[in-house]
Write a protein that holds these residues in place. Structure first.
Motif: not given
Length: 519
Positions: A110-119, A150-157, A170-176, A210-211
């Motif tokens: 499973l590959l998750a591309l995350v960008a969320t403000g939460g509930s 998980a690839v965490v994008r802007d924003p992931t909160t 495994v958690v990868l993140a986009l710069p900034g 950070v990729v």
């Protein structure tokens, strides 16, 4: 193709960035209409959803389905931040649960591309409890031995970070990218913004790399190759001895430079300070990396002298305990970075202990050998290992065990860190947890002692019945200096104490601790 530099890519742009021409097949769960204005009857909620749908073209904040990244099939889910801030409501939960179930049914990562403000506030507790659904679905996938990236994008909160993001293997993140449990509007006004950034989370050991976006597809492809799923992988062969250059050893002399060590291009950014010399951008292959040895190659009995696989001068066995200690402590002998560079074609670091700390003196991750075989590695770098290092080691070993990936450990430490800060950070518990991870491992674990084997801090990473040693190593119940002090002997008797401890490589074979001397 989407803009590779856009941290606010849409859900479908993020998917296309990874799948490219291979394409993506969308799936949808059975429709389940919400009551008017949602479960709380929140005035204007239906209208807000309609506006979000018109603006983004999506029916919900998550898109999911199957696709191919590089040469690896997987289930992808991607958040659409433009749809009510990528928030999680009941229908979002339906899609997330369906994505995890799809991965479970098809036995795909499973590959998750995350960008969320939460509930989603407009759905109240109904929205919040979707986090429990996600956690349960993730647990089922984990129990089935299937990896999650998980690839965490802007924003992931918020809850999205605390489940889909931080809960991945495994958690990868986009710069900034903004990454953190507390969103920008709910954190203290004087909070350090760096702590809530991808780079800050990397520094705190919460993100593995950070990729940059234009390197993401290659990085994820390598991770998918390493994580599997796999079937019946063989044990990791012991690394070959690294030959010395020049005229070879005299008693107590250093190893000199290593042949074939090369430099390494590592996945993601930010190698630990002071560790390694390679670049950190993207995924690469070590320049000059060797192909490694086959099982049993380059080993010898305690009586032999031999030479290393691949040629070159190799030290004779030490004649005394004090000589063994001196050679293990010589700064010129090969270190963990050289062994790992020679052993692997590609390395993918796992960074941090997931409890807010890192240890630059311990390297963890998964690697791919020249033949494509994945092996997890945990390598001490000659420094006292800190609690964060042991926790990262246990994390790596348990992940490998769950995924069926064999483990290689390289032992080289004078011992566990013994300063007051290490005690406050839970040194005893962290070491105990590492012992437990090795003891419980169902996958084969191979250990090579490449330098100092300092007491329990080194033994915690040693595989019972499958530990090998190099000619420039030793292993001891305690350092000779400390043993002499405990026995109330003068410093002049430290060498004699080292001899009594029988800590030389050949002694370790004779005592049944080591299976062979590599070299």
């Amino acid at each position: 193709m989407p803009d590779a530099n856009s941290a606010r890519a849409t859900a479908r742009e993020a998917i296309a960035l990874l799948t490219g021409a291979a394409g993506f097949t969308e799936h949808r769960p059975p429709p389940r209409p919400l009551p008017p204005d949602g479960p709380l009857g929140w005035a204007g909620y239906d209208a807000a959803r309609e506006r979000a749908s018109a603006r983004t073209g999506e029916e919900e904040s998550v898109v999911y389905g199957t696709g191919v990244v590089g040469d690896r099939a997987c289930v992808l889910l991607s958040f659409e931040f433009g749809f009510l801030g990528g928030s999680l409501g009941r229908n979002t939960g339906d899609r997330l649960a369906a994505a995890y179930e799809l991965a479970l049914t098809r036995r795909l990562p499973l590959l998750a591309l995350v960008a969320t403000g939460g509930s989603r506030m407009q759905e109240g507790m109904v929205a919040l409890t979707q986090l429990q659904r996600v956690a349960a679905a993730s647990t089922r996938l984990r129990a089935a031995g299937l990896p999650q990236i998980a690839v965490v994008r802007d924003p992931t909160t918020g809850g999205g970070w605390a489940t889909v993001g931080a809960g991945a293997d495994v958690v990868l993140a986009l710069p900034g990218a903004q990454v953190g449990f507390a969103g920008s509007r709910v954190r203290p006004p004087d909070a350090d913004p760096y702590a809530y950034s991808a780079e800050g989370q990397f520094a705190a050991g919460q993100v593995d790399a950070v990729v940059p976006a234009d390197e993401l597809a290659a990085t994820v492809t390598q991770w998918l190759r390493a994580l599997g799923p796999h079937e019946d992988l063989p044990a990791a062969p012991a690394p070959r001895a690294l030959p010395t250059t020049g005229a070879g050893w005299t008693a107590g002399a250093g190893a000199g430079s290593t042949a074939g060590a090369g430099t390494e291009a590592r996945a993601g950014t930010g190698s630990a300070a002071g560790v390694g010399t390679g670049s950190t951008a993207g995924v690469g292959t070590e320049a000059g990396a060797g192909t490694g040895s086959t099982a049993g190659a380059g080993t010898r009995s305690a009586a032999g002298t031999g030479s290393a696989a691949g040629g070159g001068a190799v030290a004779p066995l030490p004649g005394t305990g004090r000589e063994a200690v001196a050679r293990a402590r010589d700064p010129r002998r090969p270190r963990a970075e050289a062994y790992l560079a020679d052993y692997f074609a590609v390395r993918l670091p796992l960074h941090g202990d997931r409890s807010g700390a890192t240890d630059p003196g311990l390297l963890c991750g998964l690697g791919l050998r020249a033949d494509g075989q994945p092996v997890a590695y945990v390598a001490q770098c000659g420094t006292p290992t800190r609690p964060a290092g042991y926790r990262a080691a246990a994390r790596t070993i348990r992940l490998a065990d769950r995924l069926g990936v064999p483990v290689l450990t390289l032992v080289d430490t004078p011992g566990a860190a013994n300063d007051a800060e290490a005690e406050r950070a839970g040194a005893g518990a962290a070491i105990a947890d590492t012992f437990a991870a090795i003891a419980a491992a169902r996958v084969p674990v191979t250990t090579l002692v490449i330098g100092e084997g300092g007491s329990g801090g080194a033994l915690a990473l040693a595989a019972p019945d499958n530990t090998h040693v190099t000619v420039d190593s030793y292993f001891s119940v305690i350092a000779p200096e400390l043993a002499a002090a405990i026995l109330k002997r003068p410093p002049s008797e430290t060498g004699a104490t080292a001899d009594q401890l029988r800590l030389r490589p050949q002694d370790l074979v004779d005592l049944g601790f080591a299976r062979s001397i590599v070299g």
